[in-house]
Design an enzyme around this catalytic site. Structure first.
Site, PDB file in Angstrom:
ATOM      1  N   CYS A   3      -0.108  -9.648  15.716  1.00 37.76           N
ATOM      2  CA  CYS A   3      -0.750  -9.420  14.421  1.00 37.76           C
ATOM      3  C   CYS A   3       0.318  -9.369  13.332  1.00 37.76           C
ATOM      4  O   CYS A   3       1.383  -8.783  13.518  1.00 37.76           O
ATOM      5  CB  CYS A   3      -1.519  -8.101  14.490  1.00 37.76           C
ATOM      6  N   CYS A  48       1.611  -5.643  10.359  1.00 37.68           N
ATOM      7  CA  CYS A  48       2.808  -4.786  10.294  1.00 37.68           C
ATOM      8  C   CYS A  48       4.031  -5.605  10.675  1.00 37.68           C
ATOM      9  O   CYS A  48       3.968  -6.478  11.539  1.00 37.68           O
ATOM     10  CB  CYS A  48       2.675  -3.598  11.254  1.00 37.68           C
ATOM     11  N   CYS A  58      -5.684  -0.211  15.291  1.00 37.59           N
ATOM     12  CA  CYS A  58      -4.859  -0.391  14.092  1.00 37.59           C
ATOM     13  C   CYS A  58      -4.242   0.961  13.776  1.00 37.59           C
ATOM     14  O   CYS A  58      -4.945   1.887  13.362  1.00 37.59           O
ATOM     15  CB  CYS A  58      -5.695  -0.899  12.920  1.00 37.59           C
ATOM     16  N   GLN A 114      -6.267   3.268  -4.152  1.00 27.22           N
ATOM     17  CA  GLN A 114      -5.002   3.590  -3.487  1.00 27.22           C
ATOM     18  C   GLN A 114      -5.281   3.765  -1.996  1.00 27.22           C
ATOM     19  O   GLN A 114      -6.204   4.483  -1.603  1.00 27.22           O
ATOM     20  CB  GLN A 114      -4.396   4.861  -4.064  1.00 27.22           C
ATOM     21  N   PHE A 160      -4.363   0.342 -17.304  1.00 26.77           N
ATOM     22  CA  PHE A 160      -4.699  -0.213 -15.992  1.00 26.77           C
ATOM     23  C   PHE A 160      -5.283   0.918 -15.124  1.00 26.77           C
ATOM     24  O   PHE A 160      -4.852   1.155 -14.002  1.00 26.77           O
ATOM     25  CB  PHE A 160      -3.472  -0.824 -15.312  1.00 26.77           C
ATOM     26  N   GLU A 171      -8.894  -0.540 -19.113  1.00 23.94           N
ATOM     27  CA  GLU A 171      -8.981  -1.345 -17.893  1.00 23.94           C
ATOM     28  C   GLU A 171      -9.753  -2.616 -18.221  1.00 23.94           C
ATOM     29  O   GLU A 171     -10.647  -2.612 -19.080  1.00 23.94           O
ATOM     30  CB  GLU A 171      -9.693  -0.530 -16.799  1.00 23.94           C
ATOM     31  N   ASP A 226      -0.280   1.803 -14.487  1.00 22.53           N
ATOM     32  CA  ASP A 226      -0.229   1.425 -13.068  1.00 22.53           C
ATOM     33  C   ASP A 226      -0.779   0.013 -12.919  1.00 22.53           C
ATOM     34  O   ASP A 226      -1.915  -0.191 -12.498  1.00 22.53           O
ATOM     35  CB  ASP A 226      -1.051   2.426 -12.245  1.00 22.53           C
ATOM     36  N   CYS A 247       3.502  -0.928  -7.434  1.00 20.71           N
ATOM     37  CA  CYS A 247       3.617  -1.297  -6.018  1.00 20.71           C
ATOM     38  C   CYS A 247       4.617  -2.432  -5.827  1.00 20.71           C
ATOM     39  O   CYS A 247       4.727  -2.986  -4.729  1.00 20.71           O
ATOM     40  CB  CYS A 247       2.248  -1.692  -5.470  1.00 20.71           C
TER      41      CYS A 247
END
Length: 413
Positions: free
Chosen positions: A68, A71, A145, A245, A272, A292, A340, A366
């Site tokens: 997979c 990860c 998972c 999140q 945002f 937004e 953000d 991020c």
């Protein structure tokens, strides 16, 4: 062609990097110092065998790791893994000449992600539901998972059965599964148009299995009960498949940093803002103007505010901040800002913030690269960077969140 390689370092995507006479070769699931056999095609390598393992190599906790592509770093010692995440942020800051050492990484435990996006496909052998194989369109059917909440993992067989009902195409589709406070919220995308009879069958399935909501391409098929996310007591029903999140504890940690920094602000602009993860928490002590581009997210935030108690005024504005950022004159009406943005960052909005006199700014991102670029703009505009805190809510992936706090002395008018 299979060749023997020595891995020299880790790349930004978590792949091992081998330096050869023909250039760099990137080999997933390897570690610095290892000698490996890899099938090489151009600059990509597929791991065939680890000949000399690194002392940093550990046993991956998930049976699907290596097959997979969800990860990429489960095979890495925890201390080295944390250092890699911190270095991702530190390196991005250095590239933009931002001179600050990141704070210690806020870590993320296994089995904690409340929102996952699965890929599915109907085949002659049955329904596939899982994640893509690394660098491939092939879907790996998963039975476990280790990043996701147990409530999601235990529901995988049921979700596969639901996909068998909903899916009306042989093409790949996506399923966003969110564990809310009132049950699983399941949103299909690109799974085909539902005939009325299938729609009724899917609705009966949802009710029987006590799911909160089922939607297909944004259309709510059935809402057994409202899916609820709580932001410091304010209850929000996010739009189907909307951004959230991924890890609740990581969101709480980031919100704690933002709230502490803006605690004395009377008026805060949340740019945002999504469905209100920061805005509704900040409204406990500050008036908030939330901006937004997505109308559905703003509507969810507004409903959450109107049905909550003990909050100061929250106003909303639908605005595409990429095309039409708030100007520095608009921003000077506020004592604090939190922004953000998506991975692309907020370059134009940052230029307006840099020209403003807002004394406190919190930047959440991020993407370390675009965060560092935006921080450089703010610093060049007179802001002082107080801290940058990496937050690991993308467990065992190369991605990392960060919260940066800045301040600027207010000019006398």
């Amino acid at each position: 062609m299979t060749v023997r390689l020595r891995i020299d370092s880790l790349g930004s995507h978590g792949d091992g990097v081998a330096r050869t006479e023909r250039g760099q070769v990137f080999v997933p699931f390897t570690l610095p110092g290892e000698v490996v056999n890899a099938a090489v095609e151009r600059e990509r390598g597929t791991l065939m065998a680890v000949v000399e393992p690194s002392p940093l190599r550990v046993e991956p906790p998930c049976r699907h790791f290596g097959t997979c592509g969800g990860c990429s770093l489960q095979h890495m010692d925890d201390a080295a893994y944390r250092a890699f995440k911190s270095e991702r942020v530190a390196s991005a800051l250095k590239r933009e000449r931002v001179d600050i050492a990141p704070e210690p990484l806020i870590t993320c435990p296994p089995d904690s992600r409340r929102r996952v996006v699965l890929s599915g496909r109907k085949t002659a052998g049955g329904m596939l539901l899982g994640y893509h194989r690394i660098q491939s369109a092939e879907i790996v059917d998963i039975e476990e998972c280790r990043i996701a909440l147990p409530a999601i993992v235990s529901a995988l067989p049921m979700l596969r059965d639901l996909a068998g009902i909903v899916c009306q195409t042989t093409k790949p589709f996506h399923v966003t599964v969110t564990a809310t406070d009132t049950g699983l919220d399941v949103a299909f995308a690109e799974s085909g148009k539902l005939p009325d009879a299938i729609r009724r069958q899917a609705a009966d399935f949802v009710i029987r299995h006590r799911l909160a909501r089922l939607s297909v391409d944004g259309d709510i098929v059935v809402e057994n009960h409202k899916p609820v996310i709580r932001y410091d007591g304010a209850e929000v029903t996010p739009p189907p498949g909307s951004f959230l999140q991924g890890v609740a504890a990581a969101e709480e940690a980031m919100a704690g940093l933002v709230i502490a920094h803006l605690s004395k602000a009377k008026r805060v602009a949340d740019l945002f803002c999504g469905s209100g993860a920061f805005a509704l928490r900040l409204a406990r002590s500050s008036e908030v103007h939330a901006v937004e581009a997505e109308a559905a997210a703003l509507a969810a935030l507004d409903r959450g505010f109107r049905f909550a108690t003990g909050l100061k005024r929250v106003t909303t504005e639908k605005r595409d901040l990429f095309r039409r950022p708030l100007t520095f004159k608009d921003l000077d009406a506020f004592d604090g800002i939190v922004f953000d943005p998506p991975r692309a960052g907020a370059e134009d909005q940052s230029r307006q913030i840099a020209r403003s006199n807002v004394p406190k700014v919190a930047a959440v991102s991020c993407n370390p690269a675009t965060l560092a670029r935006d921080l450089r703009i703010l610093i060049d505009g007179g802001y002082r960077l107080v801290s940058v805190t990496p937050v690991d809510q993308f467990l065992w992936s190369p991605h990392v969140e960060a919260v940066a706090l800045l301040e600027k002395p207010r000019k006398r008018r």
